[in-house]
Write an enzyme that holds these catalytic residues in place. Sequence first.
Site, PDB file in Angstrom:
ATOM      1  N   ASP A  60      44.285 -60.566  11.473  1.00 52.40           N
ATOM      2  CA  ASP A  60      45.382 -59.781  11.644  1.00 52.40           C
ATOM      3  C   ASP A  60      45.410 -59.433  13.227  1.00 52.40           C
ATOM      4  O   ASP A  60      44.570 -59.670  14.079  1.00 52.40           O
ATOM      5  CB  ASP A  60      45.627 -58.426  10.914  1.00 52.40           C
ATOM      6  CG  ASP A  60      46.687 -57.562  11.216  1.00 52.40           C
ATOM      7  OD1 ASP A  60      47.712 -58.118  11.035  1.00 52.40           O
ATOM      8  OD2 ASP A  60      46.645 -56.394  11.533  1.00 52.40           O
ATOM      9  N   SER A  61      46.729 -59.191  13.681  1.00 50.29           N
ATOM     10  CA  SER A  61      46.844 -58.633  15.156  1.00 50.29           C
ATOM     11  C   SER A  61      45.930 -57.500  15.637  1.00 50.29           C
ATOM     12  O   SER A  61      45.766 -57.265  16.563  1.00 50.29           O
ATOM     13  CB  SER A  61      48.143 -58.224  15.622  1.00 50.29           C
ATOM     14  OG  SER A  61      48.424 -57.367  14.359  1.00 50.29           O
TER      15      SER A  61
HETATM   16  N1  DGL Z   1      50.183 -56.429  10.603  1.00 42.65           N
HETATM   17  C1  DGL Z   1      51.059 -57.260  11.157  1.00 42.65           C
HETATM   18  C2  DGL Z   1      51.777 -57.763  10.145  1.00 42.65           C
HETATM   19  O1  DGL Z   1      51.657 -57.718   8.651  1.00 42.65           O
HETATM   20  C3  DGL Z   1      51.595 -57.377  12.558  1.00 42.65           C
HETATM   21  C4  DGL Z   1      51.658 -56.113  13.419  1.00 42.65           C
HETATM   22  C5  DGL Z   1      52.084 -56.347  14.761  1.00 42.65           C
HETATM   23  O2  DGL Z   1      51.084 -56.590  15.510  1.00 42.65           O
HETATM   24  O3  DGL Z   1      53.252 -56.264  15.214  1.00 42.65           O
HETATM   25  O4  DGL Z   1      53.153 -58.188  10.077  1.00 42.65           O
END
Ligand code: DGL
Length: 263
Positions: free
Chosen positions: A11-12
């Site tokens: 994930d980010s």
């Molecule tokens: N957790 C991520 C998602 O499901 C992205 C969050 C982000 O980095 O903006 O979209």
Amino acid sequence: MADNAPIGVFDSGVGGLSVLREIHARLPGESLLYLADSGHVPYGEKSPAFIRERCRSIAAFFLSEGAKALVLACNTATAAGIAELRELYPTVPLVGMEPAVKPAAQATRSGVVGVLATTGTLKSAKFAALLDRFASDVRVITQPCPGLVERIEAGELDTQATRSLLRGFVEPLIEQGCDTLILGCTHYPFIKPLLVQMLPPTVRLVDTGAAVARHLETVLAARDRLGSSGAATRFWSSGDPRRLAGVLPVLWGEHGDVAYFPG
Ligand code: DGL
């Protein structure tokens, strides 16, 4: 024959830990690798080309670590990057995520569904296709949540700042009659307790972590590649590894060693 190679999940940032927990609970025989791309968080306001580059770099890393499958535990990365990864790695099982529009459209009684997600997810062609396919009979109100991922990354799950930011996002949805609210970003399950306090009890929250774990199980079983002996989960961060290590007991439920990912 069991396949005990690990599964790479990313994930980010810390959001994908909400998905990792579901995967671990459903598939305890799997060894898991988790990468938080915290050096580049948030993805939500970045260009699709930038996110695709991150997906390529992280996927290549996991495959070099011997991963048998990859999970994009991020709606934004899936919207921008999964199609390209499927082209690059046609034989690798890839599981992504998308806002749970179909179950929400089935569940709503008021006919009004709200979607909390990042700007990137809501602007994507993939999300538009999802609405066309499953939401023609309901009203869907989309709400981007800039700033919220940053609060969650900072560990501010229940501060005044997080509370007022969130209130600004959900109140207009409630005023418009939304009775079903999709958590379309993997960071948001961590603020569910706050949402529950804020929303009328009739509003149902829908998220996708458990469904992703079930889907992963189906995909691996179909290829006869389920694992039978899960080793301890290994963690990487492209930001400060100490930060991720610090939040693991709360967001993952255990301590863990975190290495730096320079890629
Ligand atoms: N957790 C991520 C998602 O499901 C992205 C969050 C982000 O980095 O903006 O979209």
